[in-house]
Design a protein around this motif. Structure first.
Motif, PDB file in Angstrom:
ATOM      1  N   UNK A   1      71.848  -9.237  66.001  1.00  0.00           N
ATOM      2  CA  UNK A   1      72.995  -8.726  66.767  1.00  0.00           C
ATOM      3  C   UNK A   1      73.905  -9.852  67.233  1.00  0.00           C
ATOM      4  N   UNK A   2      75.148  -9.486  67.535  1.00  0.00           N
ATOM      5  CA  UNK A   2      76.131 -10.441  68.061  1.00  0.00           C
ATOM      6  C   UNK A   2      76.596 -10.040  69.456  1.00  0.00           C
ATOM      7  N   UNK A   3      75.817  -9.302  70.154  1.00  0.00           N
ATOM      8  CA  UNK A   3      76.138  -8.914  71.514  1.00  0.00           C
ATOM      9  C   UNK A   3      74.874  -8.558  72.266  1.00  0.00           C
ATOM     10  N   UNK A   4      75.008  -8.220  73.543  1.00  0.00           N
ATOM     11  CA  UNK A   4      73.868  -7.785  74.348  1.00  0.00           C
ATOM     12  C   UNK A   4      73.155  -6.639  73.658  1.00  0.00           C
ATOM     13  N   UNK A   5      71.835  -6.627  73.723  1.00  0.00           N
ATOM     14  CA  UNK A   5      71.038  -5.553  73.113  1.00  0.00           C
ATOM     15  C   UNK A   5      70.667  -4.570  74.215  1.00  0.00           C
TER      16      UNK A   5
ATOM     17  N   UNK B   1      73.573  -2.358  70.195  1.00  0.00           N
ATOM     18  CA  UNK B   1      74.132  -3.527  70.860  1.00  0.00           C
ATOM     19  C   UNK B   1      75.595  -3.336  71.239  1.00  0.00           C
ATOM     20  N   UNK B   2      76.084  -4.297  72.035  1.00  0.00           N
ATOM     21  CA  UNK B   2      77.509  -4.376  72.343  1.00  0.00           C
ATOM     22  C   UNK B   2      78.347  -4.612  71.095  1.00  0.00           C
ATOM     23  N   UNK B   3      77.728  -5.081  70.013  1.00  0.00           N
ATOM     24  CA  UNK B   3      78.484  -5.300  68.780  1.00  0.00           C
ATOM     25  C   UNK B   3      78.730  -4.005  68.010  1.00  0.00           C
ATOM     26  N   UNK B   4      78.313  -2.873  68.608  1.00  0.00           N
ATOM     27  CA  UNK B   4      78.555  -1.529  68.077  1.00  0.00           C
ATOM     28  C   UNK B   4      77.782  -1.229  66.793  1.00  0.00           C
TER      29      UNK B   4
ATOM     30  N   UNK C   1      81.227 -14.376  74.331  1.00  0.00           N
ATOM     31  CA  UNK C   1      80.544 -14.324  73.053  1.00  0.00           C
ATOM     32  C   UNK C   1      80.084 -12.939  72.706  1.00  0.00           C
ATOM     33  N   UNK C   2      79.483 -12.224  73.680  1.00  0.00           N
ATOM     34  CA  UNK C   2      78.977 -10.895  73.411  1.00  0.00           C
ATOM     35  C   UNK C   2      80.107  -9.930  73.116  1.00  0.00           C
ATOM     36  N   UNK C   3      81.172  -9.971  73.934  1.00  0.00           N
ATOM     37  CA  UNK C   3      82.247  -9.012  73.760  1.00  0.00           C
ATOM     38  C   UNK C   3      83.072  -9.315  72.516  1.00  0.00           C
ATOM     39  N   UNK C   4      83.079 -10.562  72.103  1.00  0.00           N
ATOM     40  CA  UNK C   4      83.856 -10.915  70.939  1.00  0.00           C
ATOM     41  C   UNK C   4      83.298 -10.354  69.655  1.00  0.00           C
ATOM     42  N   UNK C   5      82.066  -9.823  69.683  1.00  0.00           N
ATOM     43  CA  UNK C   5      81.479  -9.252  68.490  1.00  0.00           C
ATOM     44  C   UNK C   5      82.293  -8.129  67.913  1.00  0.00           C
ATOM     45  N   UNK C   6      83.128  -7.472  68.743  1.00  0.00           N
ATOM     46  CA  UNK C   6      83.933  -6.370  68.244  1.00  0.00           C
ATOM     47  C   UNK C   6      84.944  -6.854  67.214  1.00  0.00           C
ATOM     48  N   UNK C   7      85.411  -8.126  67.335  1.00  0.00           N
ATOM     49  CA  UNK C   7      86.462  -8.602  66.472  1.00  0.00           C
ATOM     50  C   UNK C   7      85.917  -9.189  65.175  1.00  0.00           C
ATOM     51  N   UNK C   8      84.824  -9.967  65.264  1.00  0.00           N
ATOM     52  CA  UNK C   8      84.446 -10.714  64.072  1.00  0.00           C
ATOM     53  C   UNK C   8      82.995 -10.508  63.671  1.00  0.00           C
ATOM     54  N   UNK C   9      82.281  -9.539  64.265  1.00  0.00           N
ATOM     55  CA  UNK C   9      80.878  -9.366  63.928  1.00  0.00           C
ATOM     56  C   UNK C   9      80.704  -8.596  62.650  1.00  0.00           C
ATOM     57  N   UNK C  10      80.012  -9.165  61.646  1.00  0.00           N
ATOM     58  CA  UNK C  10      79.610  -8.418  60.474  1.00  0.00           C
ATOM     59  C   UNK C  10      78.347  -7.693  60.846  1.00  0.00           C
ATOM     60  N   UNK C  11      78.454  -6.397  61.051  1.00  0.00           N
ATOM     61  CA  UNK C  11      77.366  -5.716  61.719  1.00  0.00           C
ATOM     62  C   UNK C  11      76.414  -5.027  60.782  1.00  0.00           C
ATOM     63  N   UNK C  12      76.686  -4.922  59.496  1.00  0.00           N
ATOM     64  CA  UNK C  12      75.686  -4.213  58.723  1.00  0.00           C
ATOM     65  C   UNK C  12      76.058  -4.062  57.283  1.00  0.00           C
TER      66      UNK C  12
END
Length: 488
Positions: free
Chosen positions: A47-51, A67-70, A470-481
């Motif tokens: 994950x790239x955010x809080x779990x 996670x916060x990374x959606x 860092x956690x909230x920024x996952x929405x912009x650049x996180x490759x989530x799956x």
């Protein structure tokens, strides 16, 4: 032969065939030795955010996290690797996720800070089909699956509404909105937790931004005097908190015996049984009690030492017979108490900042914890990382929200803002959970525990802005799956 009743005696009986392996394992998991032997076996990083949520499937082979990374991740936790990563379609933090029973682990429900409840169906060899059931204006904090049912579940959220869902017809029905007891107007309380009684699926409990646990019977009408307010069959509250309009209850859990755990913000964790009900004791709900009125009442068991002020924390039972109580804390530690007597047995470092979730494996002596860190910790007897040397990063810049908070501050002001803050920066996606420094505390002395918690809290208050960005920024650049998704 070792002395009767000791762990060595149990080992001897197992070796000579007098004690079945399963019975021995259960006896060990119910012992102080088990709790004292716990350590971190693995750290799961994806994950790239809080779990915010972790849960095992019914067999215990998979762990589900949100996670916060959606995103959701299905973990092969024994291998320590992701089995599948999925985009949820949520536009804000995933707050809760659960496997639906008897679905071959292909049916998953999610709730988010965007006010949505979604159902994800993973089709074999095909795309992931997502149904959006509701879209509310406030976060949906928690889901509760009807025991044994692959079709029905409940939700509760920030607007005080309780919903019932049936996957067979893709139906969502609002049952009622939860009214305030202390405010005689039509004010609605915010709801943080809903839990089902595993013995009797007709009963479910709710808690939120006041001091009462409400128990409902779904067989009874949810219409009260022509309004949409539900009518509880019982209320629970420690006598000294009745009528105090405290900061609320963030977590609920049922045992197989029907006991209820309730984690109070700015207070302790309490264990309620049927005889602690206010109606059972002829107490009037909503009115502060005098000391002499409570003299004959049976008081709930209390679990002290942790801190629950900054986030929405869960609470849970541990052990094959629900022998222990476990919770995270604002100080970044996992607390474990013996259920009988409320003795604090172990305090273990589990996060750089805050631990929110502790979930037990359905059959093994394993549990998972998660919180503000981007990694998930898997705990077990004889873990490869002793909590006394399981160290965590230190970050430099303070978060103004946490830095300004004190025991006198109003958690209702900060709770949702802290968890659901809008995206304000970007992240490099790296896990900040590498080793640096930390301590383990195993004393059951309350004063020692409080000193430890205060010391860790002062450290975390010095350095959380980088975490938030860092956690909230996952929405912009996180490759989530890697899962494809069709949104029906």
């Amino acid at each position: 032969m070792p002395a009767e009743g000791t762990r060595m005696a149990g080992l001897w009986e197992r070796e000579v065939g007098r004690l079945r392996p399963k019975r021995f394992a259960n006896a060990f998991m119910a012992s102080r030795d088990f709790v004292q032997s716990l350590g971190i076996q693995k750290r799961l990083r994806e994950h790239r955010g809080c779990v915010n949520t972790v849960s095992f499937n019914s067999s215990g082979s998979l762990l589900l996290s949100g996670s916060d990374d959606m995103t959701l991740v299905l973990w092969d936790w024994e291998a320590g690797t992701p089995a599948t990563s999925l985009h949820t379609g949520h536009e804000n933090n995933v707050l809760h996720a659960q496997f639906m029973p008897s679905s071959n682990d292909r049916s998953i429900i999610t709730a988010g800070a965007d006010g949505e409840v979604r159902h994800m169906q993973m089709r074999e060899g095909g795309p992931v089909v997502v149904d959006r059931f509701v879209e509310l204006e406030y976060p949906v904090h928690r889901l509760a699956v009807e025991p044994g049912s692959p079709h029905t579940f409940y939700s509760c959220g920030g607007d005080g509404s309780v919903w019932h869902f049936d996957l067979r017809g893709k139906e969502a029905t609002k049952l009622f909105s939860c009214p305030s007891i202390n405010d005689k107007t039509t004010k609605i309380i915010e709801l943080y937790a809903v839990a089902m009684d595993p013995r009797n699926p007709c009963y479910f409990a709710l808690s939120g931004s006041d001091e009462y646990v409400r128990l409902y019977d779904r067989r009874k009408s949810f219409v009260n005097g022509g309004s949409l307010f539900g009518t509880p069959v019982e209320h629970f509250c420690p006598p000294h908190l009745i009528g105090q309009n405290k900061d609320g209850i963030t977590g609920l859990a049922f045992s197989q015996a029907g006991e209820m755990l309730a984690s109070y913000s700015y207070d302790n964790i309490y264990l309620f049984e049927r005889e602690h009900g206010l109606h059972f004791n002829n107490f009037k709900v909503g009115e502060k009690l005098l000391m002499d009125e409570t003299m004959g009442a049976t008081l709930p068991q209390t679990f002290k030492g942790h801190q629950n002020m900054q986030t929405v924390k869960g609470v849970n039972f541990l052990g094959p017979n629900y022998d222990f109580v476990a919770s995270g804390s604002d100080c970044g530690y996992v607390f474990i108490w013996r259920k009988k007597g409320g003795e604090l047995i172990r305090v273990m470092k589990g996060d750089k900042r805050i631990v929110n979730c502790v979930e037990q494996h359905p059959s093994e002596s394993i549990f998972a914890s998660s919180g503000i860190d981007t990694s998930i910790k898997i705990w077990g007897a004889g873990g490869s990382e002793d909590p006394s040397v399981a160290n965590f990063d230190e970050v430099d810049d303070p978060d103004p929200y946490l830095f300004s908070m004190s025991s006198d501050s109003d958690s209702s002001v900060y709770m949702d803002d802290y968890i659901f803050a809008p995206v304000s920066g970007s992240s490099d996606g790296e896990d900040e959970d590498d080793d640096s420094s930390g301590e383990d505390t195993t004393s059951s002395d309350e004063e020692d525990t409080e000193e430890m918690a205060e010391g860790d809290e002062s450290e975390e208050e010095e350095d959380t802005e980088e975490m938030a960005d860092g956690d909230e920024g996952g929405e912009e650049d996180g490759k989530a799956g890697d899962g494809e998704m069709d949104d029906d």
